[in-house]
Scaffold this motif. Structure first.
Motif, PDB file in Angstrom:
ATOM      1  N   SER A 157       0.992  -1.208  -0.021  1.00  0.00           N
ATOM      2  CA  SER A 157       0.340  -0.105  -0.466  1.00  0.00           C
ATOM      3  C   SER A 157       0.990   1.435   0.114  1.00  0.00           C
ATOM      4  N   LEU A 160       2.222   1.746  -3.024  1.00  0.00           N
ATOM      5  CA  LEU A 160       1.460   2.716  -4.193  1.00  0.00           C
ATOM      6  C   LEU A 160       1.281   3.924  -3.808  1.00  0.00           C
ATOM      7  N   ALA A 164       0.661   6.649  -6.697  1.00  0.00           N
ATOM      8  CA  ALA A 164      -0.216   7.882  -7.075  1.00  0.00           C
ATOM      9  C   ALA A 164      -0.338   8.914  -6.683  1.00  0.00           C
TER      10      ALA A 164
END
Length: 615
Positions: A157, A160, A164
């Motif tokens: 997580s 990512l 992003a």
């Protein structure tokens, strides 16, 4: 009416939630054995108090950097130690008194009155909102996976979320809100803010952890996750120091522990992390002398130098860099501070330390763009990472001739334009309205104008530049402009209407080369193309390459450089985005602003000889 009601609700709701949490905490406190709480509080050994105080200092060191990053973001020029101390004092007082943003702004205003109310409010809002954003990211990608029993999810997580968030900041460095443009933190600033938030909450959670009795059998990682969520509950409720919601969340999320021991540790944490910093911050805010120093003014960008293209920096957010031995033009884009085209005079190497320091002081990456081979070699010797980024087409107008096999295609293109009735003029009284129309048509057909290191249509900028235009039956079809130095000319804008006769732009540029020959210039740049490795990412590069090659130029490699490979990649992406999606055109510096509407020059008569300068 609805807006007023919504504003009142936003003010009242936190108070209601805080009051409810305090009532629940009071009810829960009524069941405590307060004698046991006092004994547990008194039994905390001195080394643990000392450790908690030191860890509190570490947490506030991280928090103080928030203000430093905020000052760099807004370019206040405030000295680093003043920014850190005022920020730490503002946070220490705000978190205890409550209404943190208002109290923080008051403390900052007391310590830095020279910044003005508006800038103080901006700094306070920046610190508050970026902390909330960083907390939300860490709570989502760290605290929730840990408390759900899947800590290994953090390894997925977190990367990512970073990718992003980084992509979003690269593509959308500015936001429009209520009709105003807001500049978001740069990638270096965002990365620092996230790391500092983790350090702040990590130190604070560790300060609480060392105050917990060892026999509770708690490991640090779950305590850190619980602390993050409890901190968020306190922030949402808006009570002073999050009191009430914080304690309820801690006792609710740490089950199966002796409640009296936990309550004693929480009281000790309140004393070490809230009361002690508040006293220190209040003392500093009262006795410190207000900082009234004014920032050093930014140096104007040098817009002339060894290369004619330096003049284009007048249309960008540019400033100057100057040392005792040299000077350079710097361009500011969302993520980078870029030394453009190499030094305007002097050697490059002495400029590099100042470039890095200026970039760091603006939360940007240091970068050099479109530097020549000699400067690229100097950068490699200095330990910078260098990569070819473009190749520039250059020729010597004094030796240029349409004769020879190498110019067969060029002659054919010019004859096609002549047969279509195309006439070339050097404009001395431009029709700006018609040129603006052609520019708008060209931009609509090509996805908009480029910016930053590429020129844009602006009559004030172009009024004193060489302009050549193509006409047919008295109607303007195309135009090209150039920037210049005494010895060189560089092609700037090329604009044409859709469906212009074949060879029109060849004839216009050929006329510009003839003008450069007649004025004694020994170099004309047809501007640069992306490096062949990057050409597939640039639409139209193949057609431009054929166009430029028809003039038989020499190709000069140009380079991009940054301190390391990651910075090089990020700087390249940032520059590409800033060129492809430029910020609105800013007012030109007074030194280069010309009057585009002056009519004291005679218009040039049309000529059927495309290579002959008339008038």
């Amino acid at each position: 009416m609805l807006v007023q009601q919504a504003a009142q609700l936003r003010r009242v709701l936190p108070l209601v939630l805080g009051g409810l949490c305090l009532w629940l905490l009071w009810q829960k406190g009524g069941t405590l054995d307060w004698h046991a709480v006092r004994r547990a509080f008194a039994d905390i050994p001195a080394p643990r108090w000392i450790a908690a105080a030191l860890l509190t200092g570490g947490s506030f060191w991280a928090l103080a950097q928030y203000d430093l990053i905020a000052h760099r973001h807004f370019g206040t020029g405030t000295r680093d130690h003043v920014a850190r101390r005022s920020g730490a004092s503002a946070i220490a007082l705000g978190q205890v008194i409550g209404m943190g943003p208002a109290v923080g702004a008051s403390v900052r205003w007391r310590l830095m009155p020279g910044l003005g109310h508006g800038r103080i409010l901006q700094l306070t809002a920046f610190v508050t909102l970026t902390f909330l954003a960083a907390w939300a990211v860490l709570a989502l990608v760290f605290a929730l996976p840990v408390l759900s029993g899947h800590p290994l999810l953090v390894l997925l997580s977190l990367p990512l979320a970073l990718l992003a968030g980084g992509a979003a900041l690269l593509r959308f460095p500015r936001l429009r809100l209520l009709g105003r443009s807001l500049t978001l933190p740069s990638l270096p600033a965002a990365a620092q803010l996230l790391a500092l938030s983790f350090c702040d909450m990590g130190f604070a959670a560790l300060a609480l952890y060392v105050l917990l009795p060892p026999d509770l059998g708690l490991s640090f990682l779950p305590v850190l996750a619980v602390y993050m969520l409890a901190l968020g509950a306190g922030l949402v409720a808006g009570t002073p120091g999050g009191i009430g919601p914080f304690e309820l969340a801690m006792t609710g999320l740490i089950p199966h522990v002796d409640i009296e021991l936990l309550a004693a540790s929480l009281l000790a944490y309140r004393a070490s992390y809230y009361a002690l910093p508040c006293l220190v911050g209040a003392a500093y805010a009262m006795v410190a002398q207000p900082d009234r120093s004014a920032p050093d003014p930014a140096l104007p960008a040098p817009l002339s130098g060894r290369r004619a293209e330096h003049a284009i920096a007048a249309q960008a957010d540019a400033l100057g860099l100057r040392t005792d031995t040299g000077a350079a033009c710097l361009l500011r884009s969302p993520q980078t501070l870029t030394l453009f085209l190499g030094p305007t005079h002097g050697d490059l190497a002495p400029l590099l330390p100042d470039l890095r320091a200026m970039a760091r002081a603006q939360n940007r990456l240091a970068c050099l763009y479109k530097v020549e081979a000699r400067d690229a070699a100097a950068l490699r010797r200095a330990g910078w990472h260098v990569a070819p980024v473009a190749q520039e087409a250059v020729l010597n107008p004094q030796g240029f001739s349409l004769d020879g096999a190498c110019h067969r295609q060029l002659r054919r293109s010019i004859r096609k334009a002549e047969k279509s009735g195309v006439e070339i003029r050097r404009l001395t009284r431009p029709d700006w309205a018609e040129m603006a129309r052609i520019n708008a048509l060209w931009a609509a057909a090509h996805g908009g104008e480029r910016g930053l290191t590429m020129g844009r249509f602006c009559p004030e900028f172009l009024a004193d530049k060489p302009i050549f235009a193509a006409f047919a039956e008295g109607r303007m079809l195309a135009f090209a402009t150039a920037v210049q130095t005494p010895g060189a000319l560089s092609l700037d804008l090329m604009r044409h209407v859709p469906g212009a006769p074949s060879g029109t732009m060849h004839a216009v540029v050929a006329a510009m080369i003839e003008h450069a020959r007649l004025t004694g210039r020994t170099e004309l740049s047809l501007a640069a193309l992306p490096n062949p490795r990057l050409a597939r990412f640039a639409s139209g590069a193949e057609g431009l390459a054929r166009f430029k090659n028809s003039f038989g130029p020499d190709w000069r490699p140009l380079y991009i450089a940054a301190p390391n490979r990651v910075a090089l990649l990020l700087a390249g992406l940032d520059l590409w985005l800033a060129i492809r999606f430029p910020a609105p055109l800013a007012p030109l510096p007074a030194a280069v602003r010309a009057d585009p509407w002056q009519a004291d020059r005679e218009a040039t008569a049309p000529s059927r000889a495309p290579l002959r300068e008339t008038g």
